[in-house]
Motif scaffolding. Structure first.
Motif, mmCIF file in Angstrom:
data_model
loop_
_atom_site.group_PDB
_atom_site.id
_atom_site.type_symbol
_atom_site.label_atom_id
_atom_site.label_comp_id
_atom_site.label_asym_id
_atom_site.label_seq_id
_atom_site.Cartn_x
_atom_site.Cartn_y
_atom_site.Cartn_z
ATOM 1 N N THR A 268 0.614 -0.670 0.124
ATOM 2 C CA THR A 268 -0.167 -0.131 -0.127
ATOM 3 C C THR A 268 0.654 1.002 0.098
ATOM 4 N N ILE A 315 -7.391 -4.751 -0.240
ATOM 5 C CA ILE A 315 -7.726 -5.989 1.026
ATOM 6 C C ILE A 315 -9.093 -5.966 0.935
ATOM 7 N N VAL A 391 -17.017 1.609 1.923
ATOM 8 C CA VAL A 391 -15.968 2.096 2.014
ATOM 9 C C VAL A 391 -15.182 2.217 1.113
ATOM 10 N N ASP A 416 -21.440 2.676 7.090
ATOM 11 C CA ASP A 416 -20.002 3.053 6.398
ATOM 12 C C ASP A 416 -19.389 2.230 7.679
ATOM 13 N N GLU A 422 -3.519 -1.801 6.520
ATOM 14 C CA GLU A 422 -3.029 -2.203 7.735
ATOM 15 C C GLU A 422 -4.296 -3.162 8.910
ATOM 16 N N ALA A 511 -3.172 6.024 12.721
ATOM 17 C CA ALA A 511 -4.148 5.782 11.231
ATOM 18 C C ALA A 511 -3.435 6.776 10.329
ATOM 19 N N LEU A 525 -15.324 10.862 9.955
ATOM 20 C CA LEU A 525 -14.083 10.666 9.374
ATOM 21 C C LEU A 525 -13.864 11.875 8.472
ATOM 22 N N ARG A 528 -7.669 11.834 5.352
ATOM 23 C CA ARG A 528 -5.990 11.688 5.601
ATOM 24 C C ARG A 528 -5.509 13.253 5.814
ATOM 25 N N GLY A 537 -11.676 5.873 -3.260
ATOM 26 C CA GLY A 537 -11.318 4.894 -2.626
ATOM 27 C C GLY A 537 -9.669 4.416 -2.255
HETATM 28 C C1 WT7 Z 1 -8.054 5.002 4.206
HETATM 29 C C2 WT7 Z 1 -7.423 3.269 4.497
HETATM 30 C C3 WT7 Z 1 -10.759 -0.091 4.208
HETATM 31 C C4 WT7 Z 1 -10.253 -0.495 2.425
HETATM 32 C C5 WT7 Z 1 -10.333 0.329 1.491
HETATM 33 C C6 WT7 Z 1 -9.652 1.410 1.413
HETATM 34 C C7 WT7 Z 1 -9.968 5.896 4.293
HETATM 35 C C8 WT7 Z 1 -11.485 3.656 4.173
HETATM 36 C C9 WT7 Z 1 -13.578 5.075 5.383
HETATM 37 C C10 WT7 Z 1 -14.041 5.101 5.258
HETATM 38 C C11 WT7 Z 1 -13.943 7.044 5.462
HETATM 39 C C12 WT7 Z 1 -12.255 6.139 4.705
HETATM 40 C C13 WT7 Z 1 -9.412 5.917 4.602
HETATM 41 C C14 WT7 Z 1 -8.125 5.296 5.634
HETATM 42 N N1 WT7 Z 1 -11.041 5.344 4.140
HETATM 43 N N2 WT7 Z 1 -12.730 3.611 4.237
HETATM 44 N N3 WT7 Z 1 -15.596 4.866 5.667
HETATM 45 N N4 WT7 Z 1 -15.054 6.693 5.772
HETATM 46 N N5 WT7 Z 1 -12.679 7.102 5.478
HETATM 47 O O1 WT7 Z 1 -8.551 0.784 2.496
HETATM 48 O O2 WT7 Z 1 -5.936 1.598 1.320
HETATM 49 O O3 WT7 Z 1 -6.007 0.601 3.285
HETATM 50 O O4 WT7 Z 1 -7.374 2.942 2.586
HETATM 51 O O5 WT7 Z 1 -8.908 5.018 3.511
HETATM 52 O O6 WT7 Z 1 -8.382 7.475 4.788
HETATM 53 O O7 WT7 Z 1 -7.357 5.513 6.151
HETATM 54 P P1 WT7 Z 1 -7.213 1.477 2.209
#
Ligand code: WT7
Length: 658
Positions: A268, A315, A391, A416, A422, A511, A525, A528, A537
């Motif tokens: 990642t 993931i 997601v 949601d 990770e 995180a 949320l 980042r 996503g």
């Molecule tokens: C990042 C992780 C988890 C699988 C897909 C992405 C963002 C993820 C949400 C949510 C707001 C979200 C975050 C996180 N994120 N789900 N429901 N609401 N933000 O996996 O590539 O490891 O990314 O995705 O910023 O840190 P990833």
């Protein structure tokens, strides 16, 4: 961030679960009570209830050497056995595991008995090629049943898979092969996407080319016939999957491996150019996958038809296409292609056709569907749906409400789900039979998961305030490290809030996300807080794209930012300074086109900048740090913010004009 906060202040809609949903819900308030009473006993019970251990564990958590956790360490388990054989042994061999549909419309229905038989054979194939427990296998495939069979076969023999998304480039494959020192690659002669056959094998060939890169750790390449492309063949290295499977021994007895035996590495993006190999292990990961899949999605495996639209390259595809659903004995839809092939209604057709009851997708896809118009899903029968999930990024309340009304017939709960590569499995989500839903908020940590929003010093913020999202206690499906780089693991996730500075016995996992607690303490949320973008996503690192850009001979310097985008959440916007000596013969349009193509070649189409702006200068502080905040202002068409810390304040005028 300001927009999110405004939304939060005005979002007052609430959706309580129906009595009927609550009456039949898998997750009840007993779950939270048990977790609050004794968190470790709760996880031990979940693991014993949900999984079958070959050697039962007696230890739950070993946290004597943080941040290196061990869960269920003296137990032994076979992950593939848990996803396959035990369902057959329990009399469910005839249950459909996969309703698979190819993009051109070809279909395969695969029962648990059939999937088990295939995985046993594939495990024997891997063994016959010399793959042993602990060896790394790269999987570079379209979303075909063989991709799932490959992952499970690797897991079954205790080898370690690293799935590389089929849209990534030869360069990306090469970086992952080298970092993992992989022994074997499994690929295909193409796969269907957007009405065309992609070429996968040529990228593998290029990645493994000895003349270009020196020697490679890869000994064999297995090729699955799917796309029908002609492929170049390297005798002695390349082997057809169907030949190997035809000759493979059918029986294979699954052996138990230590709970902490590595299961997979998934790369990642981080804040530097080098992708991070996120390492997950066996017993804890599978516990988290099965627990969250069952409770968050309210899975009734005898009657539900579940569909997560994620690719196995991410993931979500690992946890909620392969390991969670199969560990729970679910029946699921798996679809190879894109939502708009051959027509925009393809997803909704599939829901109607397979009577999907639980559907999990990303906000970017929901927003695309909104744009295409409600008449497209409206002309399909989606009444089988009873639960929707989201997601990958924050889902804006408008999209949330549209999703519920148009796709969910105005009746389905929406979960949601916040989590990361990770975390391995969902950390924050509503529980659909318990939680009164708030559009736009991921809401509550799951029972057993300890989350907080803290200020810069690590002190919890009050309700109504924003801060940084942290996980305060270890959890079973947590990453166990970054492959080959324990220091980077500590530095990236555990250095912001160390035990000593918190005055505690352990630090917090940070995180990288900003979040806010509302008046009820529910979590929203906010995106980042580091130099990582979220495009459709998927996490992309600004540094990685910048280094791809400067590897092109016409580029002197590059800066990349994520700019708000209506459909993809964020879009990649690049600012580049060209080497004038190199571009004499090129028009600016040609240069832009060449750079977009170059990024696609170096990383993959997903990282291709939406916009490339050719500039004379980049805004820098006196210490030489690029001020991305100002570039984001430009990229999003805003008035430029405070420029007083710029080394040269006239730079921004040049950029605006440029
Ligand atoms: C990042 C992780 C988890 C699988 C897909 C992405 C963002 C993820 C949400 C949510 C707001 C979200 C975050 C996180 N994120 N789900 N429901 N609401 N933000 O996996 O590539 O490891 O990314 O995705 O910023 O840190 P990833």
């Amino acid at each position: 961030m300001a927009d999110n906060i405004d939304n939060l202040l005005t979002e007052t809609r609430r959706f309580a679960p129906s009595d009927e949903f609550t009456a039949n819900a898998v997750a009840t308030s007993a779950l939270g009570e048990a977790a609050r009473t004794d968190r470790l006993a709760f996880w031990a019970d979940q693991s014993r209830d949900l999984l079958s251990w070959q050697k039962p564990f007696t230890q739950v958590l070993d946290w004597t050497n943080p941040p290196f956790a061990k869960w269920f360490a003296d137990g032994q388990i076979n992950v593939a056995y848990n996803c396959l054989d035990r369902h057959v042994e329990a009399g469910n061999g005839d249950r459909v595991a996969l309703h698979w549909e190819g993009e051109p419309g070809d279909t395969r229905t695969i029962t648990y008995a059939e999937l088990t038989a295939d995985v046993k054979k594939a495990a024997n194939v891997l063994l016959s090629l010399g793959v042993r427990a602990g060896d790394r296998v790269i999987i570079y495939l379209p979303l075909i049943p063989e991709a799932i069979v490959s992952m499970l076969a690797v897991a079954r023999i205790g080898a370690v898979h690293s799935v590389v998304f089929g849209g990534f480039s030869a360069e990306s494959i090469r970086a992952r092969v080298d970092d993992a020192a992989a022994k074997l690659v499994i690929t295909a002669d193409g796969g269907w996407r957007k009405g065309a056959v992609s070429a996968l094998k040529p990228a593998v060939d290029e990645a493994l080319e000895v003349s270009a890169h020196g020697s490679t750790s890869v000994e064999k390449v297995i090729v699955i016939k799917r796309g029908g492309n002609e492929v170049a063949w390297q005798e002695g290295r390349d082997l057809w999957w169907h030949d190997l499977m035809a000759e493979a021994e059918p029986e294979h007895v699954a052996e138990g491996f230590d709970a902490e035996h590595p299961l997979f590495i998934l790369y990642t993006s981080g804040t530097t150019g080098k992708p991070k190999g996120i390492l997950h292990t066996s017993g804890g990961y599978l516990t988290g996958a099965a627990y969250t899949h069952k409770n968050v999605f309210d899975l009734h495996p005898e009657s539900d038809v579940y569909w997560s639209t994620a690719d196995i390259g991410w993931i979500t595809g690992h946890t909620y296409v392969v390991y969670g659903p199969l560990a729970n004995g679910a029946t699921q839809v798996v679809y190879e292609g894109t939502p708009d092939s051959p027509e925009p209604g393809r997803w909704w057709d599939l829901i109607e056709k397979y009577k999907v009851s639980i559907f999990y997708a990303a906000p970017t896809a929901i927003r695309s569907a909104m744009k295409a118009g409600r008449q497209i899903p409206g002309s399909r029968d989606l009444s089988s749906l009873r639960l929707l999930g989201s997601v990958g990024e924050p889902i804006n309340p408008e999209a949330w409400v549209w999703y519920r009304d148009v796709i969910g017939g105005g009746k389905t709960p929406i979960v949601d789900t916040w989590w990361q590569t990770e975390t391995g499995s969902i950390m924050i989500s509503a529980l659909p039979g318990l939680t009164t839903l708030k559009p736009g908020s991921a809401q509550v940590p799951l029972p057993g998961v300890s989350i907080d929003v803290v200020d810069d010093k690590g002190l919890p913020v009050g309700n109504g305030q924003g801060g940084l999202l942290v996980i305060t206690e270890p959890w079973p499906s947590m990453l166990r490290g970054i492959w080959g780089d324990p220091e980077r693991f500590k530095e990236t996730y555990w250095s912001k809030f160390e035990a000593a500075s918190l005055g505690k016995s352990q630090g917090y996992y940070f995180a990288g996300d900003g979040a806010r607690k509302d008046e009820d303490g529910d979590i929203w949320l906010l995106g980042r807080v580091d130099d990582v973008m979220n495009v459709s996503g998927h996490r992309l690192s600004t540094a990685e794209i910048e280094s791809a850009l400067v590897s092109h001979p016409i580029v002197a310097e590059a800066a990349v930012v994520g700019a708000a985008d209506e459909t993809t959440g964020q879009a990649v916007v690049a600012f580049v300074i060209l080497r004038t000596s190199q571009v004499d013969t090129m028009t600016p349009e040609d240069a832009v086109a060449a750079l977009r193509a170059h990024v696609a070649h170096e990383i993959g189409a997903i990282a291709k900048p939406r916009t490339v702006m050719i500039v004379q200068e980049l805004p820098k502080t006196r210490s030489g740090k690029i001020m991305r905040r100002l570039l984001r202002d430009v990229a999003e068409g805003r008035e430029i913010g405070d420029t007083t810390t710029l080394a040269d304040t006239s730079v921004m005028n040049a950029i605006k004009i440029g």
